[in-house]
Design an enzyme around this catalytic site. Structure first.
Site, PDB file in Angstrom:
ATOM      1  N   ALA A  63       0.864  -1.255   0.087  1.00 47.55           N
ATOM      2  CA  ALA A  63      -0.096   0.112  -0.055  1.00 47.55           C
ATOM      3  C   ALA A  63       0.837   1.418   0.045  1.00 47.55           C
ATOM      4  O   ALA A  63       1.997   1.156   0.146  1.00 47.55           O
ATOM      5  CB  ALA A  63      -0.814   0.054   1.320  1.00 47.55           C
ATOM      6  N   GLY A 108       0.064  -5.044   0.690  1.00 48.02           N
ATOM      7  CA  GLY A 108      -1.138  -5.139  -0.312  1.00 48.02           C
ATOM      8  C   GLY A 108      -0.869  -5.896  -1.414  1.00 48.02           C
ATOM      9  O   GLY A 108      -1.706  -6.325  -2.057  1.00 48.02           O
ATOM     10  N   GLU A 111      -1.362  -9.423  -0.894  1.00 45.71           N
ATOM     11  CA  GLU A 111      -2.739  -9.547  -0.667  1.00 45.71           C
ATOM     12  C   GLU A 111      -3.324  -9.695  -1.762  1.00 45.71           C
ATOM     13  O   GLU A 111      -4.417 -10.270  -2.211  1.00 45.71           O
ATOM     14  CB  GLU A 111      -3.451  -8.302   0.367  1.00 45.71           C
ATOM     15  CG  GLU A 111      -2.918  -8.602   1.824  1.00 45.71           C
ATOM     16  CD  GLU A 111      -3.062  -7.528   2.914  1.00 45.71           C
ATOM     17  OE1 GLU A 111      -3.802  -7.889   3.756  1.00 45.71           O
ATOM     18  OE2 GLU A 111      -2.735  -6.502   2.348  1.00 45.71           O
ATOM     19  N   GLU A 131       3.336  -5.802   7.198  1.00 42.79           N
ATOM     20  CA  GLU A 131       2.639  -4.536   7.912  1.00 42.79           C
ATOM     21  C   GLU A 131       2.908  -4.577   9.388  1.00 42.79           C
ATOM     22  O   GLU A 131       2.877  -3.322   9.902  1.00 42.79           O
ATOM     23  CB  GLU A 131       1.122  -4.966   8.041  1.00 42.79           C
ATOM     24  CG  GLU A 131       0.652  -4.537   6.544  1.00 42.79           C
ATOM     25  CD  GLU A 131       0.516  -6.005   5.715  1.00 42.79           C
ATOM     26  OE1 GLU A 131       0.109  -6.025   4.609  1.00 42.79           O
ATOM     27  OE2 GLU A 131       1.223  -6.973   6.076  1.00 42.79           O
TER      28      GLU A 131
END
Length: 259
Positions: A63, A108, A111, A131
């Site tokens: 992210a 992310g 993910e 994270e």
């Protein structure tokens, strides 16, 4: 027109291509463009299988931390659901999907890869959910999809430590399904996806719905779902063509229309 994510279609294969140099960071705009590309791929009849690809150097490094760093709890609480649902649009594509992982697929980025049916990585790839090193947890599905893929104990180890996982270990523990030379990643993904271009599209969609839906419920409910979807196949042209061909010519020779 999308700025960072496009859907390229060739020979029945749709490629959802991320292009936000240098690391394909998933800011809000990229997330929404992923959602739009996934929905388009799901709806288009000329797309029979889908590759998710970040280019030859990197899949997606995570992210956009600069975008999130100063957000308050109230601001993130209002956005968190959209973060997750944008990637889930990839998971919900009712067609075979494969993530072609080059370089980093972290946070992310991994993910996003978890939302595909299969993951093919270059032997130099690094994957993981780091994270915790930022003082947070995965927020786009990592705490849910990773344990379902590799088991809760291994998932907890990776999420607690935040360590980067090399391609060979990732293959051994099931985070990825195939490892190839970095320059061969997209070609390998295309070979896998190409198997399904002329196949029974509705049967693929039903198989995916049965497997994914069954994983989210108990065995009895999953079996009922399977029976429902199995029966529905008898309303398709491909079921008639497939069984007629089997009777007349033996297995593996049917020509399917995808209807």
């Amino acid at each position: 027109m999308a700025e960072f994510v496009g859907l390229e279609v060739e020979d029945g294969i749709g490629t959802i291509r991320l292009d936000r140099p240098p690391m394909n960071a998933l800011n809000r705009q990229v997330q929404e463009e992923i959602r739009a590309a996934a929905q388009e791929a799901a709806q288009r009849d000329d797309v029979r299988a889908v590759i998710v690809y970040g280019g030859p150097k990197v899949f997606a490094a995570g992210a956009d931390i600069k975008e999130m760093a100063e957000l308050s709890y109230a601001e993130m609480a209002a956005r968190a659901g959209a973060f997750s649902s944008a990637l889930r649009a990839v998971e919900e594509i009712p067609k075979p999907t494969v993530a072609a992982i080059t370089g980093y697929a972290l946070g992310g980025g991994f993910e996003l890869a978890l939302c595909a049916d299969r993951r093919i990585a270059g032997d130099n790839a690094k994957v993981g959910q780091p994270e915790v090193l930022l003082g947070v947890i995965p927020g786009m599905g990592g705490t849910q999809r990773l344990p379902r893929l590799i088991g809760p104990s291994r998932a907890k180890d990776l999420i607690y430590t935040g360590r980067f996982v090399g391609a060979e270990e990732a293959l051994r523990i099931g985070m990825v399904d195939e490892v190839v030379a970095p320059d061969d990643v997209y070609a390998a993904a295309k070979r896998w996806a190409g198997q399904f271009v002329n196949g029974p599209a509705r049967a693929y969609a039903a198989a995916k719905a049965a497997i994914d839906g069954g994983l989210d419920t108990d065995l009895g409910s999953g079996l009922k779902l399977e029976s429902h979807l199995f029966a529905a196949m008898f309303a398709t042209e491909d079921q008639k063509a497939g069984m007629k061909s089997f009777i007349e010519n033996g297995p593996g020779k049917a020509q399917f229309s995808g209807k």
